[in-house]
Design a protein around this motif. Structure first.
Motif, mmCIF file in Angstrom:
data_model
loop_
_atom_site.group_PDB
_atom_site.id
_atom_site.type_symbol
_atom_site.label_atom_id
_atom_site.label_comp_id
_atom_site.label_asym_id
_atom_site.label_seq_id
_atom_site.Cartn_x
_atom_site.Cartn_y
_atom_site.Cartn_z
ATOM 1 N N GLY A 183 4.323 -5.488 4.593
ATOM 2 C CA GLY A 183 3.887 -4.219 4.027
ATOM 3 C C GLY A 183 4.959 -3.613 3.143
ATOM 4 O O GLY A 183 6.126 -4.021 3.174
ATOM 5 N N THR A 184 4.543 -2.643 2.355
ATOM 6 C CA THR A 184 5.483 -1.936 1.469
ATOM 7 C C THR A 184 5.529 -0.450 1.785
ATOM 8 O O THR A 184 6.121 0.314 1.046
ATOM 9 N N SER A 185 4.894 -0.055 2.870
ATOM 10 C CA SER A 185 4.840 1.355 3.227
ATOM 11 C C SER A 185 4.921 1.511 4.741
ATOM 12 O O SER A 185 4.506 0.614 5.493
ATOM 13 N N TRP A 186 5.464 2.648 5.192
ATOM 14 C CA TRP A 186 5.502 2.950 6.619
ATOM 15 C C TRP A 186 4.296 3.780 7.058
ATOM 16 O O TRP A 186 4.189 4.150 8.217
ATOM 17 N N LYS A 187 3.406 4.070 6.117
ATOM 18 C CA LYS A 187 2.234 4.875 6.458
ATOM 19 C C LYS A 187 1.227 4.024 7.226
ATOM 20 O O LYS A 187 1.092 2.833 6.990
ATOM 21 N N ALA A 188 0.495 4.663 8.140
ATOM 22 C CA ALA A 188 -0.534 3.961 8.899
ATOM 23 C C ALA A 188 -1.687 3.577 7.981
ATOM 24 O O ALA A 188 -1.841 4.106 6.886
ATOM 25 N N GLY A 189 -2.499 2.653 8.453
ATOM 26 C CA GLY A 189 -3.625 2.190 7.648
ATOM 27 C C GLY A 189 -3.360 0.813 7.082
ATOM 28 O O GLY A 189 -2.393 0.134 7.427
ATOM 29 N N LYS A 190 -4.244 0.357 6.201
ATOM 30 C CA LYS A 190 -4.123 -0.959 5.593
ATOM 31 C C LYS A 190 -2.873 -1.035 4.726
ATOM 32 O O LYS A 190 -2.746 -0.330 3.722
ATOM 33 N N ARG A 191 -1.937 -1.881 5.096
ATOM 34 C CA ARG A 191 -0.668 -1.982 4.370
ATOM 35 C C ARG A 191 -0.178 -3.424 4.224
ATOM 36 O O ARG A 191 0.925 -3.658 3.735
ATOM 37 N N HIS A 192 -1.005 -4.373 4.648
ATOM 38 C CA HIS A 192 -0.644 -5.789 4.554
ATOM 39 C C HIS A 192 -1.692 -6.547 3.744
ATOM 40 O O HIS A 192 -2.809 -6.055 3.559
ATOM 41 N N GLY B 232 -9.346 -20.385 1.655
ATOM 42 C CA GLY B 232 -8.729 -21.485 0.924
ATOM 43 C C GLY B 232 -7.427 -21.160 0.224
ATOM 44 O O GLY B 232 -6.873 -22.015 -0.462
ATOM 45 N N ALA B 233 -6.904 -19.954 0.392
ATOM 46 C CA ALA B 233 -5.639 -19.589 -0.262
ATOM 47 C C ALA B 233 -4.490 -20.410 0.327
ATOM 48 O O ALA B 233 -4.514 -20.797 1.501
ATOM 49 N N VAL B 234 -3.474 -20.668 -0.503
ATOM 50 C CA VAL B 234 -2.291 -21.411 -0.071
ATOM 51 C C VAL B 234 -1.055 -20.603 -0.459
ATOM 52 O O VAL B 234 -0.911 -20.198 -1.619
ATOM 53 N N VAL B 235 -0.173 -20.376 0.511
ATOM 54 C CA VAL B 235 1.064 -19.638 0.249
ATOM 55 C C VAL B 235 2.235 -20.578 0.515
ATOM 56 O O VAL B 235 2.408 -21.068 1.640
ATOM 57 N N GLY B 236 3.038 -20.836 -0.522
ATOM 58 C CA GLY B 236 4.123 -21.811 -0.438
ATOM 59 C C GLY B 236 5.305 -21.327 0.370
ATOM 60 O O GLY B 236 5.451 -20.143 0.688
ATOM 61 N N ALA B 237 6.191 -22.269 0.691
ATOM 62 C CA ALA B 237 7.337 -22.009 1.551
ATOM 63 C C ALA B 237 8.222 -20.888 1.011
ATOM 64 O O ALA B 237 8.564 -20.875 -0.164
ATOM 65 N N GLY B 238 8.567 -19.954 1.885
ATOM 66 C CA GLY B 238 9.493 -18.883 1.530
ATOM 67 C C GLY B 238 8.889 -17.759 0.715
ATOM 68 O O GLY B 238 9.603 -16.826 0.343
ATOM 69 N N ALA B 239 7.612 -17.811 0.438
ATOM 70 C CA ALA B 239 6.989 -16.784 -0.404
ATOM 71 C C ALA B 239 6.816 -15.480 0.377
ATOM 72 O O ALA B 239 6.643 -15.478 1.590
ATOM 73 N N LYS B 240 6.840 -14.369 -0.365
ATOM 74 C CA LYS B 240 6.635 -13.047 0.215
ATOM 75 C C LYS B 240 5.431 -12.405 -0.474
ATOM 76 O O LYS B 240 5.444 -12.218 -1.691
ATOM 77 N N VAL B 241 4.427 -12.075 0.304
ATOM 78 C CA VAL B 241 3.236 -11.410 -0.209
ATOM 79 C C VAL B 241 3.214 -10.029 0.434
ATOM 80 O O VAL B 241 3.055 -9.912 1.651
ATOM 81 N N LEU B 242 3.384 -8.987 -0.381
ATOM 82 C CA LEU B 242 3.684 -7.661 0.159
ATOM 83 C C LEU B 242 2.671 -6.621 -0.285
ATOM 84 O O LEU B 242 2.289 -6.572 -1.458
ATOM 85 N N GLY B 243 2.255 -5.798 0.656
ATOM 86 C CA GLY B 243 1.377 -4.681 0.345
ATOM 87 C C GLY B 243 -0.086 -5.000 0.580
ATOM 88 O O GLY B 243 -0.465 -6.141 0.837
ATOM 89 N N PRO B 244 -0.948 -3.986 0.462
ATOM 90 C CA PRO B 244 -2.395 -4.161 0.695
ATOM 91 C C PRO B 244 -3.093 -4.787 -0.512
ATOM 92 O O PRO B 244 -4.000 -4.208 -1.102
ATOM 93 N N ILE B 245 -2.649 -5.968 -0.871
ATOM 94 C CA ILE B 245 -3.189 -6.663 -2.041
ATOM 95 C C ILE B 245 -4.116 -7.783 -1.586
ATOM 96 O O ILE B 245 -4.176 -8.115 -0.391
#
Length: 274
Positions: A108-117, A123-136
Motif C-alpha cells: 500500500g501507499t497509504s495508512w488510511k483504512a479501506g482499499k489500499r493494495h 492470468g497476471a504475472v509479477v516478476g521477481a523483486g517487483a513492487k506493485v503499490l497502491g489500490p491499482i
C-alpha cells in the motif's frame, strides 16, 4: 477443498517445468503451502477470529518465508514460485491463475483504512523483486517485469518495466504498425541502435528512436536545401557525409539485426524469474 488442492497442483505443472511429480510438489513447494495456509487463515479472518487468523499467518511466514495478510483475497490456482520474501497486503485481491515470483510486494501507499493494495486480474504475472503499490489494477494477462515498481494501472495484456513502471506496447500491436517510418529506418541501417528495431521493448530506447527519426528527417531536408542552392550556383554541401553502418557501432557491442534474430529467435519470451 480437495478439488482446489488438485487444481493448485495442476497449476504448478503447467507453469513450472522443474516440477516432476505430485509428491514432490506437495512436499517441496512453499508457495503452495503458503496459499493453503492462507485459505485457512482467511476463513478465520472472515469469521472474525482475527487474532487466530494473524497467528496462523505468522506461522505460515515462519514456515515458508511468504507473508500473506489473512484479509487478502486469493483466487484459484494462484502460484507463488520460489516465494521467499513475497509480501501481500490486507486488501490485495488476486484473481485466478496469477503467478508471483520471489521478492514480490503487493503493498500500500497509504495508512488510511479501506482499499489500499493492488488488484491483480486473471492470468497476471509479477516478476521477481517487483513492487506493485497502491489500490491499482493489473489487467488480465498483464505482466510486471523483474524489479519494476508499478504505481499505476496496467491494461489487459500489457507489460510494465522499470522504475517507475512504464507500459510497453501490447504484443498484438508491433512498433512497425505504430510507426512504419521508423521500421523503414531500421531496415535501412540494418541494426537496432537506439531501438529503431520494431521489437525493442525498452520505452527509454524507443524515445531515442524518436530522436533518431527526427534527425533523419532533418538530414533529408538539409539535403534538399543543398540541391536547390547548388542549382542556383551556390558552392555548398560539396562533401558527402559518411553513411552510418553497423560497423560504426562495433565497439558498442551492437550486432547486425539479422545476426541477433538468428541468435535469439523471432522474439524472446518474458522471463520474470531472472
Amino acid at each position: 477443498m480437495f478439488s482446489r488442492i488438485k487444481d493448485d497442483i495442476q497449476g504448478v505443472f503447467h507453469r513450472d517445468p522443474a516440477a516432476r511429480n505430485t509428491f514432490e510438489v506437495l512436499t517441496n513447494y512453499p508457495g503452495l503451502h503458503a496459499v493453503w495456509l492462507h485459505r485457512a487463515s482467511h476463513a478465520l479472518w472472515r469469521a472474525n477470529w482475527k487474532w487466530l487468523a494473524r497467528t496462523l499467518s505468522t506461522f505460515s511466514r515462519w514456515l515458508t518465508g511468504i507473508e500473506i495478510h489473512p484479509g487478502a483475497t486469493l483466487g484459484r490456482r494462484v502460484f507463488i514460485d520460489h516465494g521467499m520474501g513475497v509480501v501481500i497486503g490486507e486488501t490485495a485481491d488476486i484473481g485466478d491463475d496469477v503467478t508471483l515470483y520471489h521478492g514480490v510486494t503487493l503493498g500500500g501507499t497509504s495508512w488510511k483504512a479501506g482499499k489500499r493494495h493492488p488488484t491483480l486480474k486473471q492470468g497476471a504475472v509479477v516478476g521477481a523483486g517487483a513492487k506493485v503499490l497502491g489500490p491499482i489494477t493489473i489487467g488480465e494477462n498483464a505482466k510486471v517485469g523483474s524489479n519494476s515498481v508499478v504505481v499505476k494501472d496496467i491494461p489487459d495484456g500489457a507489460t510494465a518495466v522499470g522504475i517507475p513502471g512504464r507500459i510497453i506496447i501490447n504484443k498484438q500491436q508491433s512498433q512497425a504498425e505504430v510507426n512504419p517510418k521508423r521500421d523503414k529506418i531500421a531496415r535501412k541501417y540494418g541494426f537496432d541502435a537506439y531501438a529503431v528495431a520494431p521489437d525493442n521493448p525498452d520505452p527509454v530506447a524507443n524515445a531515442m528512436g524518436i530522436m533518431l527519426e527526427h534527425m533523419h528527417q532533418m538530414d533529408t531536408k538539409v539535403e534538399e536545401m543543398c540541391k536547390v542552392i547548388q542549382a542556383l550556383g551556390g558552392d555548398v554541401c560539396t562533401d558527402n557525409l559518411h553513411n552510418l553502418t553497423a560497423e560504426d557501432f562495433a565497439d558498442t557491442g551492437i550486432e547486425l539485426a539479422e545476426k541477433q534474430q538468428n541468435a535469439k529467435g523471432d522474439h524472446q519470451s518474458f522471463d520474470p524469474s531472472i
